[in-house]
Design a protein around this motif. Structure first.
Motif, PDB file in Angstrom:
ATOM      1  N   PHE A 359    -132.738 -10.114 -38.466  1.00 24.90           N
ATOM      2  CA  PHE A 359    -132.188 -11.223 -39.243  1.00 24.90           C
ATOM      3  C   PHE A 359    -130.666 -11.165 -39.265  1.00 24.90           C
ATOM      4  CE2 PHE A 359    -136.397 -10.218 -40.854  1.00 24.90           C
ATOM      5  CZ  PHE A 359    -137.009 -11.468 -40.864  1.00 24.90           C
ATOM      6  N   GLU A 360    -130.054 -12.335 -39.210  1.00 29.00           N
ATOM      7  CA  GLU A 360    -128.600 -12.433 -39.273  1.00 29.00           C
ATOM      8  C   GLU A 360    -128.140 -12.492 -40.724  1.00 29.00           C
ATOM      9  OE1 GLU A 360    -126.275 -12.311 -36.853  1.00 29.00           O
ATOM     10  OE2 GLU A 360    -127.955 -11.788 -35.525  1.00 29.00           O
ATOM     11  N   PRO A 361    -127.007 -11.809 -41.056  1.00 30.00           N
ATOM     12  CA  PRO A 361    -126.511 -11.877 -42.436  1.00 30.00           C
ATOM     13  C   PRO A 361    -126.048 -13.278 -42.802  1.00 30.00           C
ATOM     14  CG  PRO A 361    -124.926 -10.775 -41.002  1.00 30.00           C
ATOM     15  CD  PRO A 361    -126.169 -10.986 -40.187  1.00 30.00           C
ATOM     16  N   ASN A 362    -126.112 -13.607 -44.080  1.00 32.88           N
ATOM     17  CA  ASN A 362    -125.654 -14.911 -44.551  1.00 32.88           C
ATOM     18  C   ASN A 362    -124.776 -14.726 -45.787  1.00 32.88           C
ATOM     19  OD1 ASN A 362    -127.516 -14.599 -46.806  1.00 32.88           O
ATOM     20  ND2 ASN A 362    -129.139 -15.195 -45.377  1.00 32.88           N
ATOM     21  N   PHE A 363    -124.265 -15.826 -46.308  1.00 32.32           N
ATOM     22  CA  PHE A 363    -123.339 -15.754 -47.442  1.00 32.32           C
ATOM     23  C   PHE A 363    -123.977 -15.053 -48.634  1.00 32.32           C
ATOM     24  CE2 PHE A 363    -122.008 -17.677 -51.493  1.00 32.32           C
ATOM     25  CZ  PHE A 363    -120.661 -17.303 -51.498  1.00 32.32           C
ATOM     26  N   LEU A 364    -125.256 -15.384 -48.909  1.00 31.53           N
ATOM     27  CA  LEU A 364    -125.934 -14.816 -50.069  1.00 31.53           C
ATOM     28  C   LEU A 364    -126.139 -13.313 -49.907  1.00 31.53           C
ATOM     29  CD1 LEU A 364    -127.125 -15.575 -52.778  1.00 31.53           C
ATOM     30  CD2 LEU A 364    -129.300 -16.059 -51.644  1.00 31.53           C
ATOM     31  N   ARG A 456    -131.544   4.909 -50.229  1.00 32.69           N
ATOM     32  CA  ARG A 456    -130.279   4.686 -49.523  1.00 32.69           C
ATOM     33  C   ARG A 456    -130.491   4.377 -48.046  1.00 32.69           C
ATOM     34  NH1 ARG A 456    -126.397   9.387 -52.285  1.00 32.69           N
ATOM     35  NH2 ARG A 456    -126.813   8.768 -54.443  1.00 32.69           N
ATOM     36  N   ALA A 457    -131.627   3.712 -47.759  1.00 35.99           N
ATOM     37  CA  ALA A 457    -131.892   3.296 -46.374  1.00 35.99           C
ATOM     38  C   ALA A 457    -131.013   2.122 -45.985  1.00 35.99           C
ATOM     39  CB  ALA A 457    -133.360   2.921 -46.208  1.00 35.99           C
ATOM     40  N   TRP A 458    -130.567   1.381 -46.989  1.00 37.18           N
ATOM     41  CA  TRP A 458    -129.703   0.233 -46.728  1.00 37.18           C
ATOM     42  C   TRP A 458    -128.255   0.671 -46.902  1.00 37.18           C
ATOM     43  CZ3 TRP A 458    -132.442  -4.158 -49.979  1.00 37.18           C
ATOM     44  CH2 TRP A 458    -133.737  -4.331 -49.474  1.00 37.18           C
ATOM     45  N   GLY A 459    -127.736   1.319 -45.880  1.00 39.43           N
ATOM     46  CA  GLY A 459    -126.347   1.756 -45.919  1.00 39.43           C
ATOM     47  C   GLY A 459    -125.411   0.620 -45.544  1.00 39.43           C
ATOM     48  N   SER A 460    -124.130   0.941 -45.471  1.00 38.01           N
ATOM     49  CA  SER A 460    -123.132  -0.081 -45.150  1.00 38.01           C
ATOM     50  C   SER A 460    -123.341  -0.668 -43.763  1.00 38.01           C
ATOM     51  CB  SER A 460    -121.724   0.518 -45.256  1.00 38.01           C
ATOM     52  OG  SER A 460    -121.610   1.642 -44.382  1.00 38.01           O
ATOM     53  N   GLU A 461    -124.023   0.100 -42.878  1.00 33.90           N
ATOM     54  CA  GLU A 461    -124.253  -0.374 -41.511  1.00 33.90           C
ATOM     55  C   GLU A 461    -125.360  -1.426 -41.437  1.00 33.90           C
ATOM     56  OE1 GLU A 461    -122.511   0.667 -38.835  1.00 33.90           O
ATOM     57  OE2 GLU A 461    -121.301   2.060 -40.003  1.00 33.90           O
ATOM     58  N   SER A 462    -126.281  -1.390 -42.408  1.00 30.57           N
ATOM     59  CA  SER A 462    -127.456  -2.252 -42.276  1.00 30.57           C
ATOM     60  C   SER A 462    -127.757  -3.127 -43.491  1.00 30.57           C
ATOM     61  CB  SER A 462    -128.690  -1.382 -41.987  1.00 30.57           C
ATOM     62  OG  SER A 462    -128.904  -0.474 -43.057  1.00 30.57           O
ATOM     63  N   VAL A 464    -126.400  -5.694 -45.171  1.00 35.97           N
ATOM     64  CA  VAL A 464    -126.372  -7.167 -45.129  1.00 35.97           C
ATOM     65  C   VAL A 464    -127.520  -7.727 -44.299  1.00 35.97           C
ATOM     66  CG1 VAL A 464    -123.920  -7.506 -45.579  1.00 35.97           C
ATOM     67  CG2 VAL A 464    -124.670  -7.051 -43.252  1.00 35.97           C
ATOM     68  N   TYR A 465    -127.930  -6.994 -43.255  1.00 40.37           N
ATOM     69  CA  TYR A 465    -129.040  -7.459 -42.411  1.00 40.37           C
ATOM     70  C   TYR A 465    -130.368  -7.328 -43.150  1.00 40.37           C
ATOM     71  CZ  TYR A 465    -125.454  -6.756 -38.831  1.00 40.37           C
ATOM     72  OH  TYR A 465    -124.284  -6.794 -38.111  1.00 40.37           O
ATOM     73  N   ARG A 466    -130.559  -6.184 -43.834  1.00 39.39           N
ATOM     74  CA  ARG A 466    -131.826  -5.948 -44.532  1.00 39.39           C
ATOM     75  C   ARG A 466    -131.982  -6.927 -45.703  1.00 39.39           C
ATOM     76  NH1 ARG A 466    -133.262  -0.462 -43.126  1.00 39.39           N
ATOM     77  NH2 ARG A 466    -132.624  -0.307 -40.955  1.00 39.39           N
ATOM     78  N   VAL A 467    -130.896  -7.126 -46.464  1.00 43.29           N
ATOM     79  CA  VAL A 467    -130.957  -8.067 -47.590  1.00 43.29           C
ATOM     80  C   VAL A 467    -131.234  -9.481 -47.079  1.00 43.29           C
ATOM     81  CG1 VAL A 467    -129.655  -9.121 -49.484  1.00 43.29           C
ATOM     82  CG2 VAL A 467    -129.468  -6.669 -49.069  1.00 43.29           C
ATOM     83  N   ALA A 468    -130.577  -9.844 -45.971  1.00 38.36           N
ATOM     84  CA  ALA A 468    -130.822 -11.169 -45.369  1.00 38.36           C
ATOM     85  C   ALA A 468    -132.285 -11.293 -44.958  1.00 38.36           C
ATOM     86  CB  ALA A 468    -129.914 -11.380 -44.160  1.00 38.36           C
TER      87      ALA A 468
END
Length: 766
Positions: A359-364, A456-462, A464-468
């Motif tokens: 998934f691509e990151p978005n504004f939200l 902490r699987a959602w680090g700074s590298e991933s 925005v993609y995981r939340v998206a």
């Protein structure tokens, strides 16, 4: 056969199909944790899940009441209207779920069935109100079970927040106690964790869920229900001591046991809670049909007059129906290929390491990540340094051996898998005991996302993609609700006015769509298997990387050949469909090469010290592969754009020249592919010897087009397209030849020293 008998037969067939489609979608709910952790073999996992599904199906009788009276008031409708409602629901449900399965997205079968029942019954109620001058839309509440419907909908919505929060909290506490090095902790840590986890699971499965089981003895039910505290305390002590004994004497990995029990429990909870989603309308219609048939035979009541008050009574679903449904669910679990695509989405979004993000990151998603980081920093600033050090130590990830291939690594460890299963099964079982059709998809997915966040699987590298990704999936759920409501209402409207003709047409349409999607999915799966997918380099030596890269180069060469040929063929025939498909193939190739580039960090980390030169070779190869993909992308995109804009066709002479180049390149690519596939690197030298002839051939064609432009060419668009294709073909050839030269020279450089060393050894022995 009258229309109602035909409806019952059709509903039975649709129920079977819905079971297949629904289980394909919902297998993710109880398989993702065990698959992601790779705790047990896939075969063992499937056997455990199958037994759980069968057991859960037999204990789901009480949930069937939701379909009969949970959403609408059955006494306000006559038999004819009830049959239309159930028919509309089943047709809509199977089409909607199959659509989401084909996309590989997990959706909620519970949300689907609830909003389909709501949509169809609201439509039917409005039709009844509009035909009665004494009623208005304000009377709609008389037909809909508002209190229960709102309770169900709010329960589903709240489950998103509750599951995420509880999953995150439990995982955080578990990780603080056990850390990532849980196997090195004292044995009683694992025993206590196991006792707590297994007792929690068993309590809600056996105590809360047991009252719905038709096969359980009443005296056993009464004993368990009347001695809850004793059973709980005794269970905790028993499971803790049993776990400690297994760890101490049999050296058992207790976390694997928890995952097996948890998978079984979640499969039970899933089948017990979700079976109503697949066969609830059909069983409701069958019982309504039995009641109407009896009344019609004895009293001669018409279908348009017989009120369905009987559906409001407590009715147990026959055990044989539950048994057949459970068997179909188990068979689907073993043989469905679509289930694997849905599982992949959930596992990837909760993966501990990096993965190619879907998934691509978005504004939200960016805004949520920023706010979360700010909140986390604020909380951390208030903690004493000693506490920070302790927490940081517990969350320190172990170093994984570079020898382990990425695809062989688990997505997350067994502690997280155990928490996922424990929390999800408990929440679902609580809802089942309260006869709330909680969305198992919502719960299991959000628990997995909550534990991922806590871990902490959602680090700074991933992040925005995981939340998206999570937002996309949740957005899909709400879209499911809207689509289910509207589609079921439309289906009910069509059936109400179209009767038998509409019913036959809708069933034929549903069969057509299902068959078409099945064939399309099978074709796509076959294409994926046959596709020359690029593989990440795993070797740690220069020679190993060179040999591994040979396969990737052969694959790119093969696909480049196919893409270029299709581009020329599409231009020659002005085939927009072929050019569009070709464009998609180039994008896929580009994405795979980008994926290889994204793996550079891990590749270099994996290299042996003496073999760091391999990184230079690998980077060069990737650069040339990327250049090839860019040239193919330009040729494919400009060709598609030209035809899509309905510009003039290329002249016959131009087509002929492009065909000549295509034949030349096809021979070049074929020889190159054979050289790499066979490992005969002498053939690469033979290919390189022909490069000047090919370059000269393209240059002559460019010169011919220059002359044509000055004398006879009348279309600026054709001239631009033709020059663009020729020049990019030249760039494609340049990148290909450079790649071959790099490979040829690097292979010689590594083979010759090895040969020389071998010769020296022989001389010394002599």
């Amino acid at each position: 056969m009258d229309i109602y008998t035909f409806m019952i037969v059709a509903l039975a067939v649709l129920a079977i199909a819905d079971l297949v489609v629904g289980v394909s979608n919902d297998a993710v709910n109880f398989l993702n944790s065990a698959i992601g952790s790779k705790a047990v073999s896939f075969k063992t996992l499937m056997i455990v899940a199958s037994v759980g599904v069968a057991f859960g199906a037999l204990s789901s009788s009480g949930m069937m009441e939701i379909a009969r009276k949970g959403i609408f008031v059955p006494g306000e409708f006559v038999f004819d209207e009830i049959m239309i409602i159930f028919m509309a629901v089943m047709i809509t449900d199977i089409l909607l779920l199959d659509f989401f399965n084909t996309l590989g997205l997990p959706t909620s079968t519970t949300v689907s069935i609830v909003f389909e029942l709501l949509g169809a019954s609201v439509c039917m109620a409005i039709l009844k109100i509009s035909a009665d001058n004494s009623q208005s839309l304000l009377d709609l509440g008389n037909y809909i079970n508002n209190e229960k419907a709102i309770e169900i909908i709010l329960g589903i919505l709240l489950s998103v927040v509750v599951a995420f929060s509880i999953g995150a909290l439990i995982q955080y506490v578990a990780r603080l106690l056990l850390s990532f090095n849980f196997n090195e902790k004292p044995k009683f840590y694992g025993a206590i964790f196991s006792g707590f986890a297994v007792t929690s699971i068993m309590y809600f499965i056996l105590i809360k869920g047991i009252k719905n089981a038709t096969f359980m003895n009443d005296s056993i039910k009464a004993f368990i229900s009347g001695n809850t505290e004793i059973v709980l305390v005794g269970g905790f002590l028993f499971f803790t001591l049993a776990s400690f004994a297994l760890i101490l004497f049999l050296k058992t990995n207790i976390y694997k046991i928890i995952i097996i029990i948890g998978t079984f429990a979640l499969a039970v909870a899933f089948a017990g809670n979700d079976l109503v989603n697949f066969i609830g309308p059909t069983t409701g219609a069958y019982q309504a049909f039995q009641d109407y048939t009896e009344a019609h035979n004895t009293l001669g009541v018409l279908a348009t007059e017989f009120r369905m008050d009987s559906l409001a009574n407590k009715i147990h679903t026959p055990t044989y129906i539950l048994l057949i449904a459970g068997l179909i669910m188990v068979l689907t679990l073993w043989f469905s290929s679509k289930a694997k695509a849905v599982v992949k989405t959930s596992v990837d979004l909760s993966r501990q390491d990096d993965v190619k993000e879907r998934f691509e990151p978005n504004f939200l998603s960016r805004s949520i990540v920023r706010m979360t980081i700010a909140a986390s920093d604020s909380i951390n600033s208030m903690l004493p340094n000693a506490a920070k050090r302790v927490i940081s130590k517990q969350f320190q990830k172990p170093v994984i051996s570079a020898a382990i291939k990425k695809e062989d690594m688990p997505a997350f460890d067994m502690v997280r898998a155990a928490v996922n299963l424990m929390v999800a099964s408990v929440l679902i079982s609580i809802a089942t005991s309260m006869k709330l059709p909680l969305s198992t998809t919502y719960v299991t997915f959000m628990v997995a996302m909550g534990t991922s966040l806590a871990d902490r699987a959602w680090g700074s590298e991933s992040a925005v993609y995981r939340v998206a990704g999570v937002l996309n999936v949740i957005g899909g759920w709400f879209m499911t609700a809207l689509c289910a409501f509207v589609a079921a209402a439309i289906m009910a409207l069509i059936l109400y006015y179209g009767r038998g003709y509409a019913l036959a047409a809708l069933i034929a349409f549903a069969i057509l769509v299902l068959v078409r999607n099945y064939l399309s999915h099978r074709k796509k799966s076959k294409e994926l298997k046959e596709e020359d997918s690029l593989q990440r380099a795993e070797s740690s030596s220069t020679q190993g990387v060179i040999l591994e890269s040979a396969s990737n180069i052969a694959n790119v060469i093969n696909r480049s050949n196919r893409i270029y040929t299709n581009a020329v063929a599409g231009l020659a025939t002005h085939d927009l469909k072929k050019l569009k498909k070709n464009k998609a193939q180039v994008e896929k190739l580009t994405d795979e090469i980008e994926d290889l580039k994204d793996n550079i960090y891990y590749f270099i980390k994996n290299l042996d010290e003496p073999s760091v030169n391999a990184s230079n070779f690998y980077l060069s190869i990737l650069r040339y592969l990327q250049d090839m993909a860019q040239s193919l992308g330009y040729i494919s995109n400009t060709s598609y754009k030209h035809v899509n804009n309905n510009h003039k066709k290329l002249k016959f002479s131009q087509i002929r020249e492009l065909k000549d180049i295509d034949i030349t390149l096809e021979e070049l690519f074929a020889n190159t592919k054979n050289a790499f596939m066979s490992g005969s690197f002498d053939e690469i030298g033979a290919v390189l010897e022909k490069k000047h002839d090919i370059f000269n051939s393209i240059s002559r064609k460019i010169q011919k087009q220059v002359e044509r432009t000055r004398t006879e060419e009348s279309s600026p668009k054709n001239t631009t397209l033709y020059f663009g294709v020729l020049l990019e073909t030249k760039d494609l050839l340049t990148a290909t030849i450079s790649l071959l030269e790099e490979y040829y020279n690097s292979h010689d450089a590594t083979v010759e020293p090895a040969t020389a060393a071998a010769s020296n050894n022989v001389e010394e022995e002599e």
